[in-house]
Design an enzyme around this catalytic site. Structure first.
Site, PDB file in Angstrom:
ATOM      1  N   ARG A 197       0.866  -1.189   0.000  1.00 26.49           N
ATOM      2  CA  ARG A 197       0.000   0.000   0.000  1.00 26.49           C
ATOM      3  C   ARG A 197       0.897   1.231   0.000  1.00 26.49           C
ATOM      4  O   ARG A 197       1.457   1.619   1.019  1.00 26.49           O
ATOM      5  CB  ARG A 197      -0.902   0.020   1.228  1.00 26.49           C
ATOM      6  CG  ARG A 197      -1.832   1.237   1.280  1.00 26.49           C
ATOM      7  CD  ARG A 197      -2.618   1.269   2.579  1.00 26.49           C
ATOM      8  NE  ARG A 197      -3.570   2.375   2.617  1.00 26.49           N
ATOM      9  CZ  ARG A 197      -3.280   3.621   2.986  1.00 26.49           C
ATOM     10  NH1 ARG A 197      -2.040   3.929   3.366  1.00 26.49           N
ATOM     11  NH2 ARG A 197      -4.204   4.560   2.986  1.00 26.49           N
ATOM     12  N   SER A 266     -12.515  -3.052   3.132  1.00 28.56           N
ATOM     13  CA  SER A 266     -12.622  -2.339   4.404  1.00 28.56           C
ATOM     14  C   SER A 266     -14.087  -2.100   4.744  1.00 28.56           C
ATOM     15  O   SER A 266     -14.885  -1.728   3.880  1.00 28.56           O
ATOM     16  CB  SER A 266     -11.905  -0.989   4.313  1.00 28.56           C
ATOM     17  OG  SER A 266     -10.530  -1.165   4.057  1.00 28.56           O
ATOM     18  N   LYS A 295      -3.627   7.453   7.735  1.00 30.19           N
ATOM     19  CA  LYS A 295      -4.388   7.760   6.530  1.00 30.19           C
ATOM     20  C   LYS A 295      -4.886   9.205   6.610  1.00 30.19           C
ATOM     21  O   LYS A 295      -5.255   9.696   7.687  1.00 30.19           O
ATOM     22  CB  LYS A 295      -5.587   6.818   6.391  1.00 30.19           C
ATOM     23  CG  LYS A 295      -5.220   5.362   6.140  1.00 30.19           C
ATOM     24  CD  LYS A 295      -6.453   4.492   6.056  1.00 30.19           C
ATOM     25  CE  LYS A 295      -7.294   4.814   4.840  1.00 30.19           C
ATOM     26  NZ  LYS A 295      -8.462   3.910   4.702  1.00 30.19           N
TER      27      LYS A 295
END
Length: 371
Positions: A197, A266, A295
């Site tokens: 990621r 998610s 995030k």
């Protein structure tokens, strides 16, 4: 239309040829993807692609570059379409999927070989069929060597994966260390899943890092997931992809990735978790459980109670994420999570292996007290 031996029309013959050209090429495409993305075998991929292209050239050899075959097609009038699946036809692992599609190729090329004699047409259908026999033997042998009985299941959620410690890369938190170096250390410490990621990477950087991580995870026997990018997951041969609520729908991702690939998503509520299960997700992320700053568009913390609620109604694996550290991981496992996903708790640590090892130890310890 003219008449061929036995009283059938040339149009009927073209229908037979069209159906079997398509069946053979479709089957070859399925096994070609296994050679390319599962076995990473360029030579085998080229051999299968050559068979598929040869059939395409033969199709285009008919009048109108094959248009007569398409014109003869009659899907609505086909008494066997759509045919119900035969008993025992369901494929439950990759080997069965491969064998079933090679069987389609072999049967279709035999039909083409026999019916081509009525034209008459000289074509290497027998040669292609025997080439398929040989490649099937090689591919199945390779899959067995890869312990393919544990290969990806074709049923969503059925693949056996250890989600205990799911480590997500984060180059900007890694103290200047290369992604692959950090990943190797995390695996040495006990990571069971690794996710690529990197939101700031270009597509080329993602693919370069993905290839390196694919080699590493395959060598270590660790599941490899790519975040968001279905195209990158396909390009590097990852085990699957993790999606967000605003990303590609699960069903569309499944069609692109094909059977056997892992799809996670998610979720931030019980409703989203149940919907993900209904749509065929293999696992869900639940969170953020605690406050997190990894995030930019982070949701408000959902708390450990949501993990407990989701665990009581969802049967597919549940991976808790968000603010999970060594001091609170046991609470999350006790609430019913099948594993935890972490970024900074591992990749930002001075001792990456040590941080992963401590988390894994606490996860295993918490499970000892589960009912």
């Amino acid at each position: 239309m003219g008449i061929f031996y036995g009283g059938g029309s040339v149009g009927d013959l073209y229908r037979v040829l069209d159906a079997n050209f398509n069946r053979a090429r479709e089957g070859l495409r399925v096994v070609e993807e296994v050679a390319r993305f599962v076995l990473d075998d360029a030579g085998m991929t080229i051999r299968i692609r050559d068979m598929r292209h040869r059939l395409g050239i033969l199709q285009e050899g008919f009048p109108g570059r094959g248009a007569v075959l398409v014109q003869a097609r009659d899907v609505e009038g086909d008494v066997a379409a759509p045919a119900p699946p035969a008993a025992g036809e369901e494929k439950t692992n990759l080997i069965q999927l491969v064998m079933a599609n090679f069987k389609r190729v072999q049967e279709a090329t035999r039909v083409l070989e026999e019916y081509a004699r009525l034209l008459p047409l000289t074509a290497p259908f027998k040669e292609i069929r025997y080439a398929a026999y040989l490649v099937e033997k090689e591919m199945v042998s390779r899959l067995v060597q890869l312990d393919a009985s544990e290969a990806p299941s074709c049923k969503p959620g059925a693949r056996k994966v250890d989600y205990s410690l799911y480590v997500i890369t984060g180059d900007k938190f890694s103290r200047g260390r290369p992604v692959v170096e950090v990943a190797r250390a995390a695996i040495e410490g006990g990571a069971t899943v690794l996710q690529l990621r990197e939101k700031d990477f270009t597509a080329r950087q993602l693919i370069d890092a993905g290839h390196q991580l694919r080699r590493l995870t395959r060598e270590k026997g660790v599941t490899f997931i790519v975040n968001d990018r279905v195209d990158v997951a396909l390009a590097v041969g990852a085990d699957g992809v993790h999606l967000g609520q605003d990303d590609l729908p699960i069903g569309m991702a499944r069609r692109i990735l094909g059977p056997g690939k892992i799809i996670g998503i998610s979720t931030h509520s019980v409703e989203q978790a149940l919907e993900a299960q209904r749509q065929g997700a293999d696992y869900i992320g639940v969170g953020p459980v605690y406050e997190t700053r990894t995030k930019d568009d982070v949701q408000a913390p959902v708390g450990v109670d949501l993990v407990r609620q989701v665990a009581s109604v969802v049967s597919i694996p549940k991976v808790a994420i968000g603010g999970i550290k060594a001091h609170n991981v046991e609470e999350v496992i006790a609430a019913g999570a099948d594993g935890v996903a972490v970024i900074t708790a591992v990749v930002a640590a001075e001792d990456v292996s040590g941080a992963a090892r401590e988390l894994r130890s606490r996860i295993d310890n918490a499970r000892r007290y589960l009912p």
